[in-house]
Scaffold this motif. Structure first.
Motif, mmCIF file in Angstrom:
data_model
loop_
_atom_site.group_PDB
_atom_site.id
_atom_site.type_symbol
_atom_site.label_atom_id
_atom_site.label_comp_id
_atom_site.label_asym_id
_atom_site.label_seq_id
_atom_site.Cartn_x
_atom_site.Cartn_y
_atom_site.Cartn_z
ATOM 1 N N ILE A 263 0.827 -1.202 0.000
ATOM 2 C CA ILE A 263 0.000 0.000 0.000
ATOM 3 C C ILE A 263 0.865 1.257 0.000
ATOM 4 O O ILE A 263 0.497 2.287 -0.566
ATOM 5 C CB ILE A 263 -0.953 -0.001 1.211
ATOM 6 N N THR A 267 -0.013 4.003 -2.832
ATOM 7 C CA THR A 267 -0.520 5.340 -2.512
ATOM 8 C C THR A 267 0.497 6.417 -2.901
ATOM 9 O O THR A 267 0.112 7.507 -3.335
ATOM 10 C CB THR A 267 -0.869 5.460 -1.019
ATOM 11 N N ARG A 313 -8.098 6.613 -1.679
ATOM 12 C CA ARG A 313 -8.443 6.037 -0.370
ATOM 13 C C ARG A 313 -9.955 5.934 -0.166
ATOM 14 O O ARG A 313 -10.415 5.727 0.964
ATOM 15 C CB ARG A 313 -7.820 6.869 0.754
ATOM 16 N N GLU A 315 -13.798 4.213 -0.733
ATOM 17 C CA GLU A 315 -14.382 2.879 -0.922
ATOM 18 C C GLU A 315 -14.733 2.611 -2.385
ATOM 19 O O GLU A 315 -14.468 1.512 -2.893
ATOM 20 C CB GLU A 315 -15.607 2.730 -0.027
ATOM 21 N N TRP A 318 -11.743 1.349 -4.275
ATOM 22 C CA TRP A 318 -11.363 -0.033 -3.992
ATOM 23 C C TRP A 318 -12.364 -1.025 -4.558
ATOM 24 O O TRP A 318 -11.998 -2.168 -4.852
ATOM 25 C CB TRP A 318 -11.100 -0.204 -2.497
ATOM 26 N N GLU A 319 -13.597 -0.618 -4.726
ATOM 27 C CA GLU A 319 -14.531 -1.462 -5.477
ATOM 28 C C GLU A 319 -14.036 -1.649 -6.906
ATOM 29 O O GLU A 319 -14.144 -2.736 -7.483
ATOM 30 C CB GLU A 319 -15.919 -0.826 -5.483
ATOM 31 N N LEU A 322 -9.681 -3.208 -6.515
ATOM 32 C CA LEU A 322 -9.264 -4.408 -5.783
ATOM 33 C C LEU A 322 -9.019 -5.602 -6.707
ATOM 34 O O LEU A 322 -8.040 -6.340 -6.503
ATOM 35 C CB LEU A 322 -10.279 -4.758 -4.699
ATOM 36 N N VAL A 337 -13.676 -5.698 -0.298
ATOM 37 C CA VAL A 337 -13.562 -4.259 -0.528
ATOM 38 C C VAL A 337 -13.533 -3.510 0.794
ATOM 39 O O VAL A 337 -12.726 -2.591 0.992
ATOM 40 C CB VAL A 337 -14.717 -3.755 -1.417
ATOM 41 N N ALA A 340 -10.144 -3.862 2.428
ATOM 42 C CA ALA A 340 -9.128 -3.056 1.744
ATOM 43 C C ALA A 340 -9.315 -1.569 2.058
ATOM 44 O O ALA A 340 -8.342 -0.848 2.307
ATOM 45 C CB ALA A 340 -9.196 -3.296 0.243
ATOM 46 N N TYR A 341 -10.558 -1.126 2.046
ATOM 47 C CA TYR A 341 -10.862 0.275 2.351
ATOM 48 C C TYR A 341 -10.421 0.621 3.765
ATOM 49 O O TYR A 341 -9.819 1.689 4.009
ATOM 50 C CB TYR A 341 -12.363 0.497 2.177
ATOM 51 N N VAL A 344 -6.416 0.868 4.002
ATOM 52 C CA VAL A 344 -5.736 2.056 3.461
ATOM 53 C C VAL A 344 -6.074 3.312 4.246
ATOM 54 O O VAL A 344 -5.485 4.368 3.989
ATOM 55 C CB VAL A 344 -6.060 2.273 1.964
#
Length: 506
Positions: A263, A267, A313, A315, A318-319, A322, A337, A340-341, A344
């Motif tokens: 990550i 990022t 960062r 959601e 990440w949908e 991912l 998801v 992961a959300y 981060v």
């Protein structure tokens, strides 16, 4: 779009000034490519020659900018100001500012500072690797002495630190920046404490893994492709400290890889893409003029922090992203998801490293640096006392003390190139939240667009409202043009309070 000359109906004095200024800009950009090469491609043994090359270029640009011919052209353009349009007047204003900050600085000092800065980057890198601040301290003293002398030549009656601050943030008074910092410290510290004491435990699905560098590099490349990085005008490389370099034709980004934390590189890559998006969004036809240049450090950081935090960062991101992460990194097939959300956006108050800091504690890292930076420049802190002051302040603000100088006062490269430059990171975060709020009133369903991987509308909005203006407007005027009001911390504080209260179940 080709680089254009000033319109034929512009006064001859303006056309002459822009022609001369462009040659200076082109030389500065050439120096930028040499600087990029030093940090990315150049063998370490090349430093002595590179220092001389950059010093020579700095001398040439200094001579051109302070030449009688250039001063006469600038004065003639100012005399014709009533015949200039808004953009042309802004260009002359910015050229005047560059001239005034250069004219009284001796050329020999400019060369010494350039050569010392170039040499210092390798010295810093070696000292950090050896965890030996004493190895870097004499060079830091030299950098401060040269920088303070330059500041005195620029504005002898103005506080030195303020002069240096205006190198990167010319249109936001230092006093106002400090007011924003005080407000953030007052409101972020209680929020961080509340999260630490009462917040839910968030998922950390990436922890404990081993992620080969080549896999992480492929993931970073994929992220840039999905977001829409223009490969005809940019590239990704690795460096000791992530950075972006270039212009609207050639904006290059770098990142760095940690084997147990994918990550961090991801990022950082998205962050640097934000810088590149600003560069690539500047008007190409205005290249070499202030109207084709970025405004300030804070505005630049607003673009990187927008893409890192308000896109990367979220959601919805990440949908969308991912599945790509799972394609490139092993052992993550079962990660959701939501996990992961959460990962981060976790808060790590005990983290020592600024570039790895979470979205909240990051600003305490910045405030710490600014306070130490100022005390050192103004003579209230001796160089040998910097490690102890750093550790004490980190303990006070973040509740953690570095075990090594490499994790403490040697972690950032910035002192090798300038002082009084850290403020832009936090100003950028504040402006990014304000721009994000304005964008969401103009662009429908931003989250839905992110979820579907449609990033062009956000890029278009930034191009139109920020990038296209170049240096036409000072900072507050740019913020007002883009959002309807001057810079304010309200949107940032509303954003982080809502986001982290929800994430941590407070």
């Amino acid at each position: 779009m080709p680089i254009e000359e000033p319109p034929e109906d512009a006064p001859d004095a303006y056309r002459d000034l822009i022609g001369q200024y462009r040659q200076i800009s082109y030389l500065n950009d050439g120096s930028g490519v040499l600087g990029w090469d030093q940090q990315v491609m150049m063998p370490t043994g090349g430093t002595p020659a590179r220092a001389k090359q950059l010093s020579a270029l700095s001398a040439v640009t200094h001579d051109l900018l302070t030449a009688d011919e250039f001063e006469a052209a600038l004065q003639a353009a100012e005399d014709a100001v009533d015949d200039l349009d808004q953009g042309q007047r802004a260009a002359v204003r910015e050229i005047r500012r560059s001239y005034d900050r250069t004219a009284n600085v001796p050329g020999e000092l400019v060369q010494d500072l350039s050569e010392t800065t170039t040499q210092s980057q390798q010295i810093w890198q070696d000292a950090k690797a050896a965890d030996d601040f004493e190895q870097f301290a004499p060079r830091l003293e030299t950098l401060k002495e040269l920088s303070n002398r330059r500041a005195t030549h620029i504005s002898p009656d103005q506080p030195t630190y303020e002069v240096l601050y205006e190198d990167s943030e010319p249109y936001l008074p230092l006093e106002r920046t400090e007011e924003i910092f005080d407000r953030l410290k007052d409101e972020l510290v209680p929020l961080i404490d509340e999260i630490t004491e009462h917040g839910d435990e968030l998922a950390s699905p990436f922890a404990g893994g081993d992620y080969p560098e080549e896999n992480q590099e492929a993931l970073s490349e994929a992220a840039l492709d999905r977001i829409g990085y223009d490969r005809d005008h940019g590239r990704l490389d690795a460096s000791a400290h992530p950075f972006t370099s270039g212009n609207q034709f050639d904006a290059r980004v770098t990142t760095r890889y940690k084997p147990n934390d994918p990550i961090d590189a991801l990022t950082a890559t998205i962050h640097e893409y934000g810088h590149a998006s600003y560069m690539l969004g500047l008007p190409r036809e205005k290249y070499g003029t202030p109207l084709g240049a970025s405004l300030s450090s804070g505005v630049h950081e607003s673009q990187s922090r927008f893409w890192e935090n308000h896109v990367g960062r979220t959601e919805p991101f990440w949908e969308f992203f991912l599945p790509t992460v799972k394609e490139h990194l092993d052992g993550l097939d079962d990660v959701t998801v939501q996990e992961a959300y959460e990962a981060v956006n976790r808060i790590y108050p005990n983290n020592l490293i600024r570039v790895e800091a979470d979205e909240l504690t990051y600003h305490l890292h910045i405030i710490l640096r600014c306070e130490i930076d100022r005390a050192y420049v103004e003579g209230d802190l001796d160089v040998e006392d910097i490690p102890d002051r750093w550790n004490q302040t980190m303990e006070e603000y973040l509740g953690v003390t570095p075990d090594t100088d490499a994790e403490g006062c040697l972690q950032d490269i910035h002192w090798t190139s300038r002082f009084a430059g850290f403020q832009g990171y936090t100003i950028g975060s504040v402006l990014a939240a304000q721009l994000d709020a304005a964008m969401r009133t103009d662009v429908s369903d931003v989250d839905g667009k992110i979820r579907n991987g449609n990033f062009q509308p956000m890029r278009d909005w930034m191009n139109e409202n920020v990038h296209a203006h170049g240096q036409t407007y000072p900072t507050d005027e740019l913020a007002e043009e883009a959002t309807g009001e001057p810079l304010t911390a309200d949107y940032f504080l509303d954003y982080v309070n809502e986001k982290f209260t929800d994430l941590y179940g407070l």
